[in-house]
Write an enzyme that holds these catalytic residues in place. Structure first.
Site, PDB file in Angstrom:
ATOM      1  N   HIS A  29      10.905   8.639 -53.461  1.00 47.08           N
ATOM      2  CA  HIS A  29      12.517   8.593 -52.604  1.00 47.08           C
ATOM      3  C   HIS A  29      12.777   7.164 -52.576  1.00 47.08           C
ATOM      4  O   HIS A  29      12.125   6.070 -52.650  1.00 47.08           O
ATOM      5  CB  HIS A  29      12.213   8.985 -51.061  1.00 47.08           C
ATOM      6  CG  HIS A  29      11.645   8.144 -50.116  1.00 47.08           C
ATOM      7  ND1 HIS A  29      12.159   7.157 -49.474  1.00 47.08           N
ATOM      8  CD2 HIS A  29      10.180   8.358 -49.794  1.00 47.08           C
ATOM      9  CE1 HIS A  29      11.235   6.573 -48.804  1.00 47.08           C
ATOM     10  NE2 HIS A  29      10.139   7.175 -48.956  1.00 47.08           N
ATOM     11  N   CYS A  30      14.240   6.890 -52.418  1.00 48.27           N
ATOM     12  CA  CYS A  30      14.657   5.501 -52.302  1.00 48.27           C
ATOM     13  C   CYS A  30      15.222   5.417 -50.884  1.00 48.27           C
ATOM     14  O   CYS A  30      14.902   6.071 -49.915  1.00 48.27           O
ATOM     15  CB  CYS A  30      15.525   5.087 -53.385  1.00 48.27           C
ATOM     16  SG  CYS A  30      17.213   6.377 -53.403  1.00 48.27           S
ATOM     17  N   MET A  31      16.455   4.476 -50.658  1.00 48.25           N
ATOM     18  CA  MET A  31      17.000   4.526 -49.264  1.00 48.25           C
ATOM     19  C   MET A  31      17.714   5.668 -48.842  1.00 48.25           C
ATOM     20  O   MET A  31      17.505   6.134 -47.719  1.00 48.25           O
ATOM     21  CB  MET A  31      17.802   3.187 -49.405  1.00 48.25           C
ATOM     22  CG  MET A  31      17.480   2.163 -49.340  1.00 48.25           C
ATOM     23  SD  MET A  31      16.467   1.373 -48.016  1.00 48.25           S
ATOM     24  CE  MET A  31      17.458   1.602 -46.599  1.00 48.25           C
ATOM     25  N   ARG A  33      17.937   8.847 -50.773  1.00 44.37           N
ATOM     26  CA  ARG A  33      17.786   9.960 -51.733  1.00 44.37           C
ATOM     27  C   ARG A  33      16.341  10.342 -52.036  1.00 44.37           C
ATOM     28  O   ARG A  33      15.487   9.774 -52.273  1.00 44.37           O
ATOM     29  CB  ARG A  33      18.394   9.834 -53.129  1.00 44.37           C
ATOM     30  CG  ARG A  33      19.732   9.315 -53.096  1.00 44.37           C
ATOM     31  CD  ARG A  33      20.215   9.121 -54.639  1.00 44.37           C
ATOM     32  NE  ARG A  33      21.546   8.191 -54.695  1.00 44.37           N
ATOM     33  CZ  ARG A  33      22.269   7.816 -55.864  1.00 44.37           C
ATOM     34  NH1 ARG A  33      21.612   7.987 -57.023  1.00 44.37           N
ATOM     35  NH2 ARG A  33      23.193   7.246 -55.611  1.00 44.37           N
TER      36      ARG A  33
END
Length: 513
Positions: A29-31, A33
């Site tokens: 995961h990113c910030m 998504r």
């Protein structure tokens, strides 16, 4: 429902809709998504995913990305991983998810989403060029650093506020250490991630990059000048680690196995280390200085014009995948000046998008389907998560995407004008946008002035995006096509050609501009 139960329920709702545990190869995961590596994209039920309350939208790139928003994604991802582990342990061969529901009518939110998905697929294919794939790898180096940049940036802002007010003088030195510690060593983390991304040993990449921040380099002279610790910054660290990867791979192919454990690490640090000290630090330092000087010159002289162009072109840059080239530039500016003056201007693109979406809402009073999509996606858009509005509303409609860019241009021009007048507006971290950027704002004239200018830019972006879309975003044909009553999408769509849908209709092209 307890927060843990809510996050697990969200993960449990998503898993079968992406094909089950057997269809998931990787989870990160990113910030904002949840990023999934999938074995078979055809098993994903896009329409059902959009109906999950926590899901704000989906984006297709090298991974399948489900937009959950900041904070939520970091809590849902571990639950999602646990569910996969449990499913694989209980049943080696997971059942495939049901076939995705057919998209709704082309004038409904489902129809627009289907057009948006087609556009994303086409964009993904066009963006798979060697240069853009290289930019994606560069982005993969810096994106994992964003949480630390945000945390340290907020602490730096809090510390600055306390210093200005004269409060807690015994605590502010400790806060300064917390805020600055990561930035002092960011080159090491960049080197570590670079080696990992390019297929080398991460710790060796970090070891080579650590040379750049070692205080002892002040005793070394290169090109007739004494070096400074940190000279070259993140760009030097990136170059040093890439060189270390190539040296390591060369050694792995040629050094005998019996000597590999001694010779390969030594040469991987020695050769790139010498190149870094006696060449790369100086060259990268000059490039970094030039980037900072050019950014200051651009906004000091270009002002409103430069802001207008940057704010207006950012959404198209995202569509083309070229925005990833800005990440090391932002990081370099933060490392040099304490903040990046470019991010608040580029954030105005999201403001134009929000204004355009509100205008679409009012211009299509009969289309309940699209209006529901806008209402559900608007809070995320205000916080800087724009994908649901872009791919679900403005881009498939065509012209509203252009008018959204106009809103971003005017918002960027507003912030750029104040930069030209001497009031710099910057961000101490990258990642957040929209209202979420307020805690990270910094500048040269105090937090109040900086926040007021940024808020003014957002208002200009909202208003211009709204007016441009309301008056110029719809032609008569587009209004006639989309301003029609839509029933909520059923779980099982009516078969084409039935009385509910009318005669079979050929697939529509995305709305023109």
């Amino acid at each position: 429902m307890a927060p843990e139960d809510k996050n697990r329920a969200t993960a449990a709702a998503i898993l079968p809709l992406v094909g089950g545990a057997a269809n998931v190869d990787s989870v990160t995961h990113c910030m904002t998504r949840l990023r999934l590596g999938l074995r078979d994209r055809s098993l994903v039920d896009d329409e059902a995913l959009k109906a999950v309350p926590a899901v704000m939208g989906m984006v297709e790139d090298d991974t399948y990305q489900i937009v959950l928003g900041p904070g939520t994604v970091a809590r849902v991802t571990p639950e999602f991983e646990r569910l996969i582990d449990e499913a694989r342990a209980a049943e080696p061969e997971a059942h495939a998810a049901p076939q995705a529901a057919a998209p709704g009518p082309a004038t409904s939110a489902a129809g627009l989403a289907a057009q948006g998905a087609a556009m994303k697929t086409a964009r993904k294919a066009k963006n798979a060029t060697p240069f853009k794939l290289f930019l994606r790898r560069i982005a993969n180096i810096f994106v994992p650093l964003i949480p630390a940049l945000i945390g340290c940036g907020i602490i730096a802002g809090l510390n600055g506020l306390l210093v200005n007010l004269g409060w807690l003088p015994s605590v502010t030195p400790a806060l300064a250490a917390m805020a600055s510690g990561f930035m002092a060593l960011i080159a090491v983390f960049v080197g570590f991630n670079t080696a990992k991304e390019f297929g080398g040993t991460p710790i060796l990449g970090g070891a080579v990059a650590a040379i750049i921040v070692f205080p002892g380099v002040a005793n070394v002279e290169a090109f007739g000048q004494k070096l400074s610790p940190g000279q070259g910054g993140v760009l030097g660290a990136l170059g040093a680690a890439v060189l270390a990867v190539y040296v390591e791979k060369w050694c792995r192919r040629r050094v005998p196995e019996a000597l590999d454990v001694l010779v390969t690490p030594t040469l991987t640090v020695l050769v790139p280390g010498l190149v870094t000290i006696f060449g790369l630090m100086y060259v990268a330092g000059e490039i970094s200085t030039a980037i900072g000087t050019f950014a200051d010159w651009l906004l000091s002289n270009g002002g409103a014009g430069a802001g207008f162009v940057l704010g207006g072109l950012f959404l198209p840059l995202v569509m083309l995948g070229l925005h990833q080239a800005l990440i090391p530039i932002h990081t370099t500016l933060i490392e040099q000046q304490g903040y990046t003056v470019l991010l608040p201007i580029l954030a105005m693109a999201g403001a134009g998008q929000v204004g355009a979406a509100v205008a679409v809402y009012f211009r299509l009073p009969r289309n309940g389907s699209i209006r529901r999509t806008i209402k559900s996606a608007l809070p995320a858009g205000l916080l800087g998560v724009g994908e649901p509005l872009i791919y679900g509303v403005s881009l498939p409609l065509g012209r509203p995407f252009i008018t959204a860019c106009v809103g971003g241009a005017f918002g960027g021009g507003f912030v750029g004008l104040f930069n030209q007048l001497g009031d710099k507006v910057g961000s101490t971290a990258i990642g957040p946008s929209g209202w979420a950027l307020f805690p990270l704002l910094d500048g040269n004239h105090g937090l109040g002035t900086t926040a007021a200018i940024y808020a003014g830019g957002l208002l200009v972006g909202y208003l211009t995006g709204f007016l441009a879309t309301y008056f110029f975003g719809f032609g008569k044909d587009l209004l006639a096509e989309f301003d029609v009553a839509q029933e909520p999408a059923a779980a099982t769509p009516t078969a084409p050609g039935s009385p509910a849908n009318g005669p079979d209709t050929p697939t529509k092209e995305p709305a023109g501009v």
